[in-house]
Structure formats: C-alpha cells, structure tokens
Design an enzyme around this catalytic site. Structure first.
Site, short mmCIF file in Angstrom:
data_model
loop_
_atom_site.label_atom_id
_atom_site.label_comp_id
_atom_site.label_asym_id
_atom_site.label_seq_id
_atom_site.Cartn_x
_atom_site.Cartn_y
_atom_site.Cartn_z
N ASP A 42 0.84 -1.20 0.00
CA ASP A 42 0.00 0.00 0.00
C ASP A 42 0.88 1.26 0.00
O ASP A 42 0.36 2.38 -0.09
CB ASP A 42 -1.03 -0.01 1.15
CG ASP A 42 -0.39 -0.10 2.51
OD1 ASP A 42 0.84 -0.10 2.61
OD2 ASP A 42 -1.15 -0.15 3.52
N GLU A 113 -1.61 -5.63 8.10
CA GLU A 113 -0.77 -4.82 9.00
C GLU A 113 -1.47 -4.66 10.35
O GLU A 113 -2.67 -4.35 10.39
CB GLU A 113 -0.59 -3.46 8.31
CG GLU A 113 0.27 -2.48 9.05
CD GLU A 113 0.42 -1.18 8.24
OE1 GLU A 113 0.76 -1.22 7.03
OE2 GLU A 113 0.16 -0.12 8.82
N GLU A 180 8.80 -3.88 10.58
CA GLU A 180 9.14 -2.57 10.02
C GLU A 180 9.66 -1.63 11.10
O GLU A 180 9.00 -1.44 12.14
CB GLU A 180 7.93 -1.95 9.30
CG GLU A 180 8.26 -0.56 8.75
CD GLU A 180 7.35 -0.05 7.66
OE1 GLU A 180 6.42 -0.76 7.25
OE2 GLU A 180 7.60 1.09 7.20
O1 KIV Z 1 3.48 -1.10 1.62
C1 KIV Z 1 4.64 -1.51 1.61
O2 KIV Z 1 5.42 -1.29 0.69
C2 KIV Z 1 5.06 -2.33 2.74
C3 KIV Z 1 6.50 -2.73 2.81
C4 KIV Z 1 7.34 -1.57 3.03
C5 KIV Z 1 6.73 -3.81 3.79
O3 KIV Z 1 4.26 -2.64 3.57
#
Ligand code: KIV
Length: 278
Positions: A42, A113, A180
């Site tokens: 995202d 997430e 992250e």
């Molecule tokens: O949205 C994204 O690119 C991510 C990565 C950075 C893990 O969640």
C-alpha cells in the site's frame, strides 16, 4: 515460489529477497532481479498516487496495481497488501476482500498490518486457505495519526511486547511476518524465536529476509526517505536526462531524424506531387 519453499529458505538459512512493485515494468524488473517475494504494497499510495500516507489507499487501488504485476511475475510469490479499512470491520469483510485480491486481481497471498488485534483475522483467512503475511513494528496505515514514524522495540518491555505479538500471529497462521522500523536487537530475537520467516525493513541484519520499496531502491522517490531505505541507483536522474534531451531535440528540430522516420519510394513521391499539381 510457494509458502513451503519460503519456509525451507529460513530453515536453510538462505536470505529471502522481497521487493515491492506496482505495475508491469516494476514487476518484471523485480522478477529479473531474482526477488523471492514481490509485494504490491500500500506504499503505492505514496510512491504512485502521491498521497502523504498509505491510509487513503483502497482495495480497488491495490487490485488495479496487482493485476499488471501478476502479468509480469511468473516465479516469485506475489503478495498484495490489504489496505486500511479492508480488514478491520469484521472477518467476513476481510475474507471477501482477501478472496477478491486472490481471485480477481492475481495475488497469491495477502499482507495484513497490525498487532494482536489482527490475530483473529489472520486465523480466519488462513483457515480458508489464504496465505497471510503479518506486518508488525511501525504500522504506516495508522502511525501518522498516533505518534508519527518512529523506531519500535527500543526498550526491553516494548521488545517483549513485539515478540509476544509475533508469536501470536505465527500461532494464528501467518506464514511470514514483516518487521518494520524495529531495533536490530528486537528483530534478531523475534527472528530466532519464530519458525516462520521474518522480513525486515529497517530492522537490522538478522531478519530472515529484507524488503525495500522499489522507488527507494532505484532512486525514483524524491520525497523524504527514512535512513534505512538504501538507494542503489539514481533512476530519476537518468529518466530526467532522457526527457530533457527529448524536449530539447523537439525544440531544435533534431527529432525525429531520418533514422526515426519512414519514407516513400522516390517515384511514389513524384506521383504524389503530380497528383497535387506541384
Ligand atoms: O506497503 C509496503 O510497501 C510495505 C512494505 C514496506 C513492507 O508494507
């Protein structure tokens, strides 16, 4: 690449490479670079759509970008992000959206997430055969509304909380977990404690794999980048040079030259001139 092969990589101690992609060209390039996992993140909200955060991204946005990546990616595992609002309301909606990403948009797995509150969602999706990647530590979908973008797991208590969450999400059925912006020590302890692979982004060397955003790697992101986002090339400079050269040649009349033009046979030109009375 399938889930079993990814787990085997962790067992063999082989690092997992994950790269984000948002369209056919970036999907092809990520695959050519040998990525094990390609993520339609995202983060497309920031790097493709110009939003200030990932929060406004919709399930339709993710689908729109997953389809061309799916046409490009033949070997890597293609994971699509579940955007904010697509899984929190109830597990039925989460299930419907995850099935949509897999059936209609070409994803092979989804990423969710959040912390412990995502365990029932991960359990419901996994129970129905949908591979789920968890994502803990910094949570960009909601971070800006709370504390901004800061490193997680800085003290022993918060490290323990993250470890507990990671274990819970593994038990719920996640096949992997993104860490992250987490201290290297915390990420190392989590990686050692889990059977499933951890994929770090700003989480130090001792994760089972690493991920970065495509635009950050190649130098196409001209916005603020966190210190962990290493830039390996300067694609923006190369592209801008090419565009400037094109604009200059158009203005000076040097493009298109004969090499880039198509011509009639000389006698056909004469015939045409005759027809036109020239
Ligand atoms: O949205 C994204 O690119 C991510 C990565 C950075 C893990 O969640």
């Amino acid at each position: 690449m399938n889930i079993r092969q990814l787990l085997d990589k962790k067992q063999r101690g082989e690092k997992i490479v994950m790269i984000t992609a948002y369209g056919y060209p970036s999907g092809r390039l990520a695959e050519q670079a040998g990525a094990d996992v390609v993520l339609v993140g995202d983060s497309l909200g920031n790097v493709m759509l110009g939003y200030e955060s990932t929060t406004p991204v919709t399930i339709e946005d993710i689908c729109h970008h997953t389809k061309p990546v799916a046409r490009a990616v033949k070997n890597a595992l293609l994971v699509a992000d579940m955007p904010f609002g697509s899984y929190q309301i109830n597990t039925d909606l989460a299930l419907a959206n995850a099935i949509f990403l897999i059936k209609e948009c070409g994803a092979a797995a989804v990423k969710v997430e959040g912390g412990e509150e995502t365990a029932p969602i991960i359990a419901a999706l996994s129970k129905h055969g949908i591979p789920v990647m968890a994502h803990i530590g910094l949570l960009p979908q909601t971070a800006a509304m709370w504390h901004g973008y800061s490193c997680q797991g800085r003290d022993a208590d918060s490290a323990m909380r993250l470890l507990k969450t990671a274990r819970m999400l593994e038990e719920a059925g996640a096949f992997s977990v993104v860490l992250e912006f987490v201290t290297a020590e915390t990420a190392a302890k989590i990686s050692a404690a889990l059977t499933i692979p951890t994929i770090g982004i700003g989480a130090g060397l001792n994760c089972d794999g690493q991920v970065l955003v495509f635009h950050d790697i190649v130098g196409l992101n001209e916005n603020h980048m966190p210190r962990f986002a290493k830039q390996y090339g300067n694609a923006a400079a190369i592209i801008l040079q090419a565009l400037n050269d094109f604009a200059a040649e158009v203005k000076t009349g040097n493009y298109p030259d004969s090499e880039h033009s198509y011509f009639m046979d000389a006698d056909e030109v004469k015939k045409l001139e005759k027809l036109l009375g020239e």
